[in-house]
Design an enzyme around this catalytic site. Structure first.
Site, PDB file in Angstrom:
ATOM      1  N   GLY A  51      20.972  18.870  38.727  1.00 21.42           N
ATOM      2  CA  GLY A  51      21.372  18.679  37.440  1.00 21.42           C
ATOM      3  C   GLY A  51      20.312  18.898  36.342  1.00 21.42           C
ATOM      4  CB  CYS A 261      46.706  39.792  39.053  1.00 23.99           C
ATOM      5  SG  CYS A 261      45.870  41.375  39.002  1.00 23.99           S
ATOM      6  CB  CYS A 264      46.112  42.023  43.337  1.00 26.66           C
ATOM      7  SG  CYS A 264      45.835  40.234  42.435  1.00 26.66           S
ATOM      8  CB  CYS A 281      42.095  39.214  39.495  1.00 25.83           C
ATOM      9  SG  CYS A 281      43.548  38.747  40.307  1.00 25.83           S
ATOM     10  CB  CYS A 287      41.671  42.093  41.803  1.00 25.21           C
ATOM     11  SG  CYS A 287      43.130  42.780  40.945  1.00 25.21           S
TER      12      CYS A 287
END
Lengths: 619, 204, 372
Positions: A51, A261, A264, A281, A287
């Protein structure tokens, strides 16, 4: 600046050819091998300090800074000819940007390319984490436009660096608090700030919030490259990644009610707008394979952050009523003086401050008996010298003198706003009073101001952020002390504002809209928020209208009586000192000239200077 | 002379190709990202270079203060020749290779970085006789916890001086300061111990 | 792949590249050779070298052609090229006193040590547009206008600041070698405040010319800023030798010569804590002939020295003047952002829902980690 050498290359070439063995098994690069070493060193530090933004000497890439030059450099440093590379932008393998980067990397590095997430060993991405499960042998490289999560709350890069070094993230918490007050939800959309490994606040790339939970305890390694800002950072696998939010305010991911979606049929992926009001998507690989039945939808549903879907019943407006008995953090509980500890809460010994050359050598020839603070030897200004006092819990001490007498200098040295030339400051709450806090590093001294020694400045703007609400200003102190409950903070703020007689209806207004007296009351409330054992007041009523000042004075008198706090009150006005303190120290030209019980000094001043101060207060 | 070096043909300067440098880096990266899960360094360079020198050779350059702790100065000269790195004492080095046995309680001060600049800390590669992940046999063992470790993981590193763990714990002034360690066997097995890893000493 | 969206793919990229190449490389006009660009667009080439931080005239000229005259784009090409080059050596410090001046003016003095050499400049030429169809005929009296040969001494004039120093009118910043640390290489170390002066100077030397001039001018007409107008002490354009240590002999050897512009700005000290009996000097130097940049740099250097601690100037100089940084970031706005925008829309709707009202003018949120 570097000048390219036009002459034939001399002996250094020999060094390089040894290093590279004169082999030509690597295709012509877009980054020289030396630069890769630098990127690799930074990448390793990034993994070892999760981080933390590691600086590196970012090189120019064949793509513009902002177009993935950082991610590209990290990828070029990481990949070898055995890797299989996937590049996505917005989750899509097929966009122009992803296509361009993929051909650039795979052609120069000689590695294979794929769009299938399952085959990839390295995924370079902009704005998404793939929907597919990522495993231990995979590295995700993120392109980062703005690596600094604190930029929104602090514009100075030096100050941001300090905040990270000291883990001082209260400004961030205040911004979350303010957001909730004003909007009822946290409106931060992408690049949501997270706490990595319990230590560093980090910006998440920006990926949507939908992807943030995927970073927590992940199997894969996450590397982040910011080329323009020259930073590399990382989240190793199996590392705690917590989105910043209050304990009682759930983090929320993006959600489109009933969204599926159009291609899909997935209803548990990150969807983006398509034509005709439909959604698709954003992950084109997922997808496509979902449409072909080549994905494990059940496993995917386990991965996706359905637990973080927005729930209006858990938002702050709905939960405000239910949390009246929520536990309050223990922050603000201060170490009580041990039986064998000192009787004082604050002890100042021989404080001196010299502005200019000479240090202690500048002191002779200055002071009241010489009628000057300017050193005849060095020309330095001896603002204060040999000032000592102590204050016990429940006691208030006055520090009085004309402007320029050095009293505020002494206070600033005690707080840490100025560096003392001589002397020591001890607090019974720090190491039982054995440690000279002037010897602590700046970070530790700043820490003392959170819950050990608070200050109220003459100018409220010095102690408050005028653009932030009254509640937010007090929340700054509370969050610095570890408070993480939104409603607990709200209740504590209300309690404090009520005590300092600021109408609760003003709690959510920016302090800049307040009158001078009201601002000073907010500053006092903030100083008391964590119940510090020592309170320093620097001309707390100066600059206020007489009637307003009288009200603030009444408030302070009440507060000092009801609390077991050790207070130091600095003022040029004997009336203020008389109203608030039991003992006083009189300063002139940097020296203490008289001290004693305040009412005795006020009734029967000995020193002519003190007599003048008393006379002025009686007028 | 180390056993690795004995295999070198005399008169030939050792080499490290860009592809090998990349493989060394990837092994180091994975080792530090997953403490307690050993990786393998590329084989070919092990024939002509000490294994614990490879990370240093792969990472240093003409701006990286580098140190080789060895008997003599032979490999320090190799690093200098191959990378142009300025050679320093252990206290000033960003990259360190420890090719000789560390004496018991040998106090070596390494750079530990600061809260303002954790990147100044040293990466120290120590040659050890053996590394065993999740060892089965009885004996002393480290229990590793922290970033990169799912739950906890056992690691046994042979050949370190007594008190090594407490010495490491005392370095620096708490996270993010400290040093990052790599343990490397002669055959190129590599385990990482970044400063984030908490090490508990146990006997199984 | 089944759906269409904001997508292009390889064919679109290749088509775009084809359009550029056809129009640029095969325009119905003679090819602009590297030499032509070097000789006819000298100042653009110099500016590219300065902003790229790489002194190679031919490469800068080629980049100019490839970038169709876009100087910033050309600097990008040169810097990206530089990223592929190994670092063979670090040069020895350049001694500006060695400069063979081609042009030298001192506006603060009528007769500074050495001559005022106007050199090659259009400063005093009327800015009248000429639109010749070809090279104008050589003037008849060309012989009379050939500048007189300069002596070696004239090509190495004394420095005006040395004159001031002799009169004890300059604040002395040279405190022996102890105060002379190794300069920061901003191409390798990212410079952030607080940074040493060398990092600030090096950042300015690579900065975009317009950014430096703009930053300086902002102090004149902008709402803030501590920079002010200085007196120009010295402005030079000339040639300097570059030396590296020979790896075998250990001696410095000249490996090339480069042109640079150098400026010294004289500052009238008037601050409370300053020595008001003396002047101070700001310094500017950049590759090639780029007087605007060198003068702005000298102005900003002295401003940084005087006021750098107080405010944002150091951050502005270190982080906002690089043209590739600012230009690249601006241009990245052209990339698709529909995932992030979708996430922003989500929060707009969530905020509306949380307020439970359709009030179109809710109180605005504080800026909070705004990113792109």
């Amino acid at each position: 600046m570097a000048a390219r050498l036009s002459e034939p290359r001399t002996g250094s070439t020999r060094v390089l050819s040894l290093l590279d063995d004169g082999r030509t098994d690597a295709p012509p690069g877009i980054l020289d091998e030396g630069a890769k070493r630098e990127i690799r060193r930074a990448t390793l530090t990034a993994v070892c300090v999760p981080g933390y933004q590691v600086p590196f000497g970012s090189r120019e890439m064949p793509v513009a800074r902002g177009w993935g030059s950082g991610g590209l450099q990290v990828t070029l440093g990481v990949v070898g000819s055995g890797d299989v590379l996937k590049v996505i932008d917005q989750g899509d393998d097929g966009g122009v940007n992803a296509t361009n980067l993929r051909r650039m990397i795979s052609s120069t590095m000689g590695c294979a390319a794929t769009t299938d997430t399952r085959e990839a060993t390295v995924v370079q991405t902009r704005h998404r984490v793939p929907e597919e499960a990522l495993g231990a042998e995979q590295i995700v490289v993120y392109q980062v436009p703005v690596p600094e999560p604190l930029r929104g709350v602090e514009k100075s890069v030096a100050e941001c660096a300090r905040m990270h070094a000291e883990q001082d993230y209260s400004a961030m918490w205040v911004s979350l608090y303010e957001d909730l007050v004003r909007n009822g939800v946290i409106t931060k959309s992408t690049g949501y700030p997270v706490l990595v490994g319990g230590r560093y606040v980090m910006a998440t790339s920006p990926v949507p919030r939908w992807d943030v939970p995927r970073l927590h305890m992940s199997e894969h390694l996450n590397l982040y490259g910011a080329g323009r800002e020259k930073r590399i950072y990382a989240i190793p696998p199996h590392t705690a990644v917590e989105p910043l939010t209050f304990d009682d305010v759930p983090f929320e991911v993006e959600h489109i009610p009933d969204g599926t979606c159009a291609y899909c049929g997935s209803d548990d992926t990150f969807l983006v707008e398509a034509s005709g009001g439909q959604y698709v998507c954003s992950d084109s690989d997922w997808c496509g394979r979902a449409a072909d039945g080549d994905v494990d939808r059940a496993a995917h549903r386990e991965r996706v952050p359905l637990a973080w879907l927005p729930d209006p019943r858990r938002r702050v407006a709905a939960t405000a009523r239910d949390t009246a008995e929520a536990p309050r953090p223990a922050a603000g509980v201060r170490p009580t003086a041990a039986a064998d500890g000192p009787e004082w809460a604050l002890r100042v010994d021989g404080i001196g401050k010299v502005h200019g050359p000479g240090g202690a050598a500048a002191v002779p020839g200055t002071g009241p008996e010489h009628a000057t603070a300017i050193s005849p030897a060095t020309g330095a200004v001896v603002a204060a010298w040999d000032v000592s006092f102590d204050v016990a819990p429940g006691e208030a001490l006055g520090l009085i003198g004309e402007s320029g007498s050095g009293k505020s200098t002494v206070l600033r040295c005690v707080i840490g706003d100025e560096t003392a030339t001589a002397g020591s400051v001890r607090l019974s709450g720090v190491d039982g009073g054995r440690t000279d806090v002037l010897a602590l590093d700046p970070s530790a001294r700043r820490g003392l101001r959170v819950d050990t020694m608070a200050v109220v400045y003459q100018d409220p703007a010095a102690g408050l952020d005028l653009n932030v609400t009254a509640g937010g200003n007090i929340a700054e102190r509370l969050t610095a002390a570890g408070w993480r409950g939104y409603h607990a903070i709200r209740r504590r703020v209300a309690e404090l504002l009520d005590r300092v007689e600021v109408p609760l209806s003003r709690m959510d207004d920016a302090v800049g809209t307040f009158s001078g007296g009201m601002r000073q009351r907010v500053q006092i409330a903030k100083a008391l928020a964590t119940e510090p054992p020592v309170l320093l007041l620097d001309e707390p009523t100066t600059g206020l209208d007489a009637s307003v000042a009288a009200g603030v004075l009444d408030l302070l008198r009440g507060l000092l009586i009801e609390r077991n706090v050790a207070a130091v009150v600095v003022s040029h006005d004997f009336a203020v000192i008389e109203a608030l303190t039991e003992r006083s120290v009189v300063m002139q030209l940097g020296r203490v000239i008289e001290s004693g019980l305040t009412d005795q000094l006020f009734r029967d001043p000995h020193h002519p200077y003190t007599q003048r101060l008393v006379a002025a207060a009686r007028r | 002379m180390s056993p690795e070096a004995a295999a070198r043909r005399p008169g030939q300067a050792p080499t490290l190709s860009p592809a090998e440098v990349q493989l060394v880096f990837r092994a180091v990266l994975e080792a530090l990202a997953r403490p307690g899960t050993p990786r393998q360094l590329p084989e070919r360079p092990l024939a002509e270079l000490p294994s614990a020198l490879l990370p240093v050779l792969a990472l240093s350059d003409l701006a990286t203060p580098t140190c080789v702790l060895e008997n003599g100065d032979r490999w320090a000269r190799t690093v200098r020749t191959m990378t142009s790195a300025p050679m320093t004492g252990p206290a000033d080095a960003r990259l360190v290779a420890v090719l000789r046995q560390l004496a018991d309680g040998e106090p070596v001060a390494f750079r530990t970085g600061s809260a303002a600049a954790p990147q100044d800390a040293a990466l120290v590669c120590v040659r050890v006789p053996e590394i065993e992940a999740e060892p089965a046999g009885p004996g002393p063992v480290w229990r590793l916890e922290g970033p990169g470790v799912p739950g906890s993981r056992l690691l046994r590193v042979a050949g370190l001086p007594d008190g090594f763990v407490s010495w490491r714990d005392r370095l620096g002034s708490g996270f993010p300061t400290g040093i990052d360690l790599l343990f490397v066997t002669a055959r190129g097995r590599l385990a990482g111990l970044p400063r984030t890893t908490r090490v508990g000493e146990e006997v199984i | 792949m089944g759906y269409s969206g904001v997508r292009g793919g390889m064919s679109a990229i290749l088509a775009a590249e084809g359009l550029v190449r056809r129009a640029r490389d095969h325009a119905a006009t003679p090819w602009a050779s590297t030499e032509q660009i070097l000789l006819r667009f000298r100042l653009a080439v110099d500016r590219i070298m300065g902003e790229a931080g790489l002194y190679d005239e031919a490469i800068a000229a080629d980049a100019f052609r490839q970038a169709e005259g876009d100087v910033l784009e050309a600097a990008h090409l040169v810097r990206a090229h530089r990223s592929t080059l190994p670092r063979l050596a670090v040069s020895e410090p350049v001694e500006p006193a060695e400069m063979v001046v081609l042009r030298r003016i001192v506006s603060a003095h009528r007769t500074p040590g050495g001559p005022q050499l106007l050199g090659r400049t259009t400063d005093y030429t009327g800015r009248l547009l000429e639109r010749p169809d070809g090279p104008p005929p050589a003037a008849d009296d060309a012989g009379a206008q050939v500048p007189p040969e300069r002596t070696c001494e004239q090509r190495h004039p004394g420095r005006f600041s040395d004159l001031l120093r002799e009169l004890d009118l300059l604040v002395e910043h040279r405190h022996g070698t102890a105060a002379d640390p190794e300069p920061v290489d901003v191409a390798r170390e990212p410079a952030r405040p607080p940074a040493p002066r060398s990092a600030v100077l090096a950042s300015m030397a690579r900065a975009e010319t317009g950014a430096l001039v703009g930053l300086w001018y902002r102090s004149i007409l902008g709402p803030d800023g501590a920079v002010h107008e200085v007196t120009l002490g010295e402005l030079r354009h000339g040639r300097l030798p570059l030396r590296v240590i020979h790896p075998h002999t250990g001696n410095p050897v000249v490996v090339g010569v480069f042109r640079a512009t150098e400026a010294e700005a004289i500052e009238d000290l008037d601050g409370a804590d300053e020595d008001r009996t003396r002047f101070d000097i700001g310094y500017g130097m950049c590759f090639g002939h780029n007087e605007r940049k060198a003068i702005a740099m000298a102005n900003l250097d002295i401003a940084h020295r005087r006021f750098g601690d107080e405010g944002s100037l150091e951050q502005l100089l270190l982080l906002t003047t690089d043209g590739l940084d600012s230009g690249g970031f601006l241009e990245h706005l052209k990339l698709p952002h529909y995932v992030t925008f979708r996430s922003m829309m989500d929060r707009k709707l969530a905020g509306r829902e949380a307020r439970g009202t359709d009030d179109p003018n809710p109180r605005l949120p504080e800026p909070f980690g705004k990113e792109c």
